[in-house]
Design an enzyme around this catalytic site. Structure first.
Site, PDB file in Angstrom:
ATOM      1  N   HIS A 157       2.524 -12.477  11.580  1.00 34.45           N
ATOM      2  CA  HIS A 157       3.644 -11.584  11.993  1.00 34.45           C
ATOM      3  C   HIS A 157       3.520 -10.355  12.319  1.00 34.45           C
ATOM      4  CE1 HIS A 157       3.404 -10.268   7.898  1.00 34.45           C
ATOM      5  NE2 HIS A 157       4.451  -9.503   8.227  1.00 34.45           N
ATOM      6  N   CYS A 183       6.620 -18.822   1.070  1.00 32.09           N
ATOM      7  CA  CYS A 183       6.458 -17.900   2.255  1.00 32.09           C
ATOM      8  C   CYS A 183       7.988 -17.679   2.692  1.00 32.09           C
ATOM      9  CB  CYS A 183       5.497 -18.389   3.163  1.00 32.09           C
ATOM     10  SG  CYS A 183       5.555 -17.047   4.836  1.00 32.09           S
ATOM     11  N   ASN A 197      -0.064  -5.639  11.417  1.00 33.13           N
ATOM     12  CA  ASN A 197      -1.067  -5.278  10.404  1.00 33.13           C
ATOM     13  C   ASN A 197      -1.436  -6.434   9.971  1.00 33.13           C
ATOM     14  OD1 ASN A 197      -0.162  -2.581  10.217  1.00 33.13           O
ATOM     15  ND2 ASN A 197       1.325  -2.815   8.671  1.00 33.13           N
TER      16      ASN A 197
END
Length: 360
Positions: A185, A70, A172
């Site tokens: 995030h 990630c 989102n």
């Protein structure tokens, strides 16, 4: 709140946000990255007058990497976008931005049908926590308040950059929304124009004031509180309600009771008051179905230079999920004409959100 600034290996800015007393030092980025350059451009749609960003370099952006790769986790077992081994909240320039102050020069054409200009602007990523497996709804009140302060600080900084006309923080969440990174995030877009949704709301507010002498947003808040049928949660500083003409299957708007044009204008009481009501409603969203609810959280705030007297900061939170395992797709009426059809009754949604709040 403490702010610590640094640079990533390709020249992008990174800013750590920490609680007072942390005493952080910027960590060096040890990756070997080419200097960040983008080829974004803006093209004006002659049918609508809207500016469309053309950013073909985004096709190569990172897509759904495994957790151990990630790019938003701290740099522990692998080198990531965040070169420190831990962080509280961090913001940095997006590696694959739709808009950039470093956009390569493109020919500017200001007349005729095919108008274009460089895609100047700025796109940032805001990581809410270093915990890859967390979510905004799971943040502590203190951590969520640090995110609010980060949003406000970034709005101030981005608004001061040359050519920026509007700052839009948003989140989102969920694969149904199209999220490409699973780490909790959000993003912030700093546009070189006032985007269509914000402009439409503020144009309506200006027309309403010219007609009635009152604030459109203030009257909406007063009406929702007086009626109560669509109010989901409230406290002394904020009220959250399903809008009367909701577009989406799940939709809640959050308004401060006192007018503020943007996030930096919120005082400590308003920032403190937002946190519990927002965390409460997010958790209600996730109790509606067996899986976490995908959503978009969109801050509507005043443009940098225009409409500031009429603007009233608010957050629009909505989801495409319409039933267990089903999502709403924008079909002909919505996509072709922008004429939304909502299969649910806003008052019924408010009832359900109030009910799951009692269950929790």
């Amino acid at each position: 709140m403490e702010r610590t600034t640094g640079r990533l290996a390709d020249g992008r800015e990174i800013i750590w946000y920490d609680a007072d007393g942390t005493g952080r030092t910027a960590s060096p980025d040890k990756r070997d990255l080419p200097h960040a350059v983008t080829n974004s451009q803006l093209r004006r749609d002659p049918l609508t007058g809207e500016w469309i960003a053309i950013a073909s370099h985004r096709q190569s952006r990172t897509y759904m990497p495994p957790a151990n790769e990630c790019p938003l986790c701290p740099s522990r077992d692998h080198l990531s976008e965040v070169p420190s081994t831990e962080y509280q909240v961090v913001a940095f320039e997006n590696r694959f931005p739709s808009y950039s102050l470093k956009a390569e020069a493109t020919e500017t054409i200001e007349t005729g049908l095919e108008q274009t200009r460089p895609g100047h602007g700025r796109c940032e990523v805001v990581c809410f926590t270093s915990d890859h497996n967390s979510m905004f709804a799971a943040l502590s009140p203190q951590q969520a308040r640090l995110v609010v302060d980060t949003w406000a600080d970034r709005t101030t900084a981005l608004s001061a950059m040359p050519g920026i006309e509007h700052v839009f923080p948003f989140e989102n969440r969920g694969k149904e929304i199209g999220v490409t990174l699973q780490h909790p995030h959000g993003q912030i877009y700093a546009y070189p124009f006032v985007p269509p949704r914000a402009l439409q709301e503020l144009t309506q507010a200006e027309a309403y004031r010219a007609q009635t002498g009152r604030s459109l947003f203030g009257d909406i808040i007063e009406r929702e509180i007086a009626d109560g049928a669509r109010v989901v949660a409230s406290n002394d500083e904020w009220v959250a309600f399903v809008p009367y003409a909701a577009r989406w299957p799940i939709e809640v708007h959050f308004y401060p009771r006192r007018q503020a044009p943007d996030l930096p204008a919120l005082d400590d009481a308003a920032r403190d008051g937002f946190v519990p009501i927002y965390l409460d409603v997010l958790r209600r969203f996730d109790r509606l179905y067996s899986e976490p609810t995908p959503y978009i959280a969109a801050w509507q705030q005043a443009p940098v230079r225009a409409h500031r007297d009429d603007a009233w900061l608010h957050l629009e939170l909505y989801s495409v999920r319409r039933a267990e395992g089903k999502v709403k797709f924008l079909a002909g009426s919505e996509s072709g004409q922008g004429a939304f059809v909502n299969d649910g009754l806003p008052e019924a949604l408010a009832d359900r959100l109030r009910e799951v709040g009692r269950e929790g």
